[in-house]
Design a protein around this motif. Structure first.
Motif, PDB file in Angstrom:
ATOM      1  N   HIS A   1      43.356 -31.201 -30.393  1.00 51.83           N
ATOM      2  CA  HIS A   1      43.153 -30.111 -29.289  1.00 51.83           C
ATOM      3  C   HIS A   1      44.163 -30.678 -28.157  1.00 51.83           C
ATOM      4  O   HIS A   1      44.649 -29.778 -27.482  1.00 51.83           O
ATOM      5  CB  HIS A   1      41.545 -30.143 -28.697  1.00 51.83           C
TER       6      HIS A   1
ATOM      7  N   ASP B   1      38.573 -33.109 -32.730  1.00 54.14           N
ATOM      8  CA  ASP B   1      38.492 -31.960 -31.861  1.00 54.14           C
ATOM      9  C   ASP B   1      39.227 -30.813 -31.905  1.00 54.14           C
ATOM     10  O   ASP B   1      39.253 -29.884 -30.907  1.00 54.14           O
ATOM     11  CB  ASP B   1      38.379 -32.848 -30.415  1.00 54.14           C
TER      12      ASP B   1
ATOM     13  N   HIS C   1      36.682 -26.279 -33.033  1.00 54.56           N
ATOM     14  CA  HIS C   1      35.681 -25.904 -32.174  1.00 54.56           C
ATOM     15  C   HIS C   1      34.418 -25.109 -32.653  1.00 54.56           C
ATOM     16  O   HIS C   1      33.671 -24.512 -32.072  1.00 54.56           O
ATOM     17  CB  HIS C   1      36.517 -25.146 -31.250  1.00 54.56           C
TER      18      HIS C   1
ATOM     19  N   ARG D   1      33.393 -27.522 -28.513  1.00 58.09           N
ATOM     20  CA  ARG D   1      32.949 -26.633 -29.505  1.00 58.09           C
ATOM     21  C   ARG D   1      32.495 -25.337 -28.780  1.00 58.09           C
ATOM     22  O   ARG D   1      31.939 -25.305 -27.592  1.00 58.09           O
ATOM     23  CB  ARG D   1      31.814 -27.282 -30.196  1.00 58.09           C
TER      24      ARG D   1
END
Length: 262
Positions: free
Chosen positions: A44, A197, A200, A238
């Motif tokens: 991310h 990460d 999501h 998320r």
């Protein structure tokens, strides 16, 4: 330091809780290969802050409002020189002074990896001599809406492991590399690094077409995975209604790798 090494389909996979701890696995790969490999990371964030930035800032500043850039720069060469990828203790010592977004450029400057290709979801699209970063909008999934909205964003984050999406991003990275006359993402030996990460939603980790991702897994000389539990990034990023956790994503990722490598 949480650091686990497992073998999946004959390939070494290093699993860590905090992303900067992958430096230990990268150094081990460096020792085994005899030369610095390229890095491909799915994340991310971009994790490309200057080496030891946080540590150097607080070591040379009395407060946030101070400006002591010269002192920070003076510290850096010695901290990099102290890292010997042949000596695990020096790598562990370096990790103790790193934050989770500083490990990529640290690894490059210490000669552990040669360059980094970063597929990110933070909106960064740029390149320099060492790091190539790409984050596309809805064009990566073939969206033709004249105005993009939250539905487009959700559709895009659900497709970050789809072959269409990854091929688009790899194409951009290869174009950046070509412009600087360096080998593209898969043109030279590489480590595949995945921060969980990057995902999501449940759909994001379960693509309809995983062929490109499986090719990247198969082509990597080693793989590192950050669970992102310590900083809570998976839960904080998320999508609404999603129940994914670092552990659930790790389980599914290991299943993908088992499929790709057997």
């Amino acid at each position: 330091m949480s650091h686990q090494k497992v073998t999946i389909g004959g390939k070494d996979v290093y699993i860590v809780e905090s992303h900067h701890h992958v430096l230990l696995g990268w150094a081990e790969v460096r020792r085994s290969q005899g030369s610095a490999l390229a890095l491909l990371t799915l994340d991310h964030h971009i994790d490309t802050k200057a080496p030891f930035f946080n540590h150097r800032f607080w070591a040379t500043h009395k407060g946030v409002g101070n400006d002591n850039q010269a002192a920070m720069q003076t510290m850096l060469p010695g901290m990099i020189a102290a890292i010997d990828w042949n000596d695990e203790d020096t790598v562990v010592a370096a990790i103790a002074n790193l934050k989770h977004d500083e490990h990529i450029r640290t690894a490059i400057q210490a000669g552990i990896v040669s360059r980094a290709f970063v597929v990110n979801l933070s909106g960064e699209n740029r390149a320099d001599a060492q790091v190539y970063e790409t984050c596309s909008g809805c064009d990566a999934i073939g969206c033709t809406k004249p105005i993009h909205d939250h539905r487009c964003v959700r559709t895009r984050v659900d497709q970050v492991l789809e072959s269409t999406y990854l091929e688009h991003e790899l194409g951009k990275l290869n174009t950046m590399a070509q412009a600087r006359e360096v080998p593209g993402v898969e043109a030279a030996p590489y480590i595949l690094d995945i921060d969980l990460d990057y995902f999501h939603s449940e759909k994001a980790i379960d693509p309809n077409d995983a062929a490109t991702f499986y090719r990247l897994v198969q082509g990597a000389l080693a793989i590192t995975i950050a669970i992102a539990i310590e900083v809570g990034c998976v839960k904080s990023l998320r999508c609404s209604g999603s129940k994914i956790t670092g552990q659930s994503l790790l389980t599914r990722m290991q299943q993908h790798m088992q499929t790709a490598l057997t």
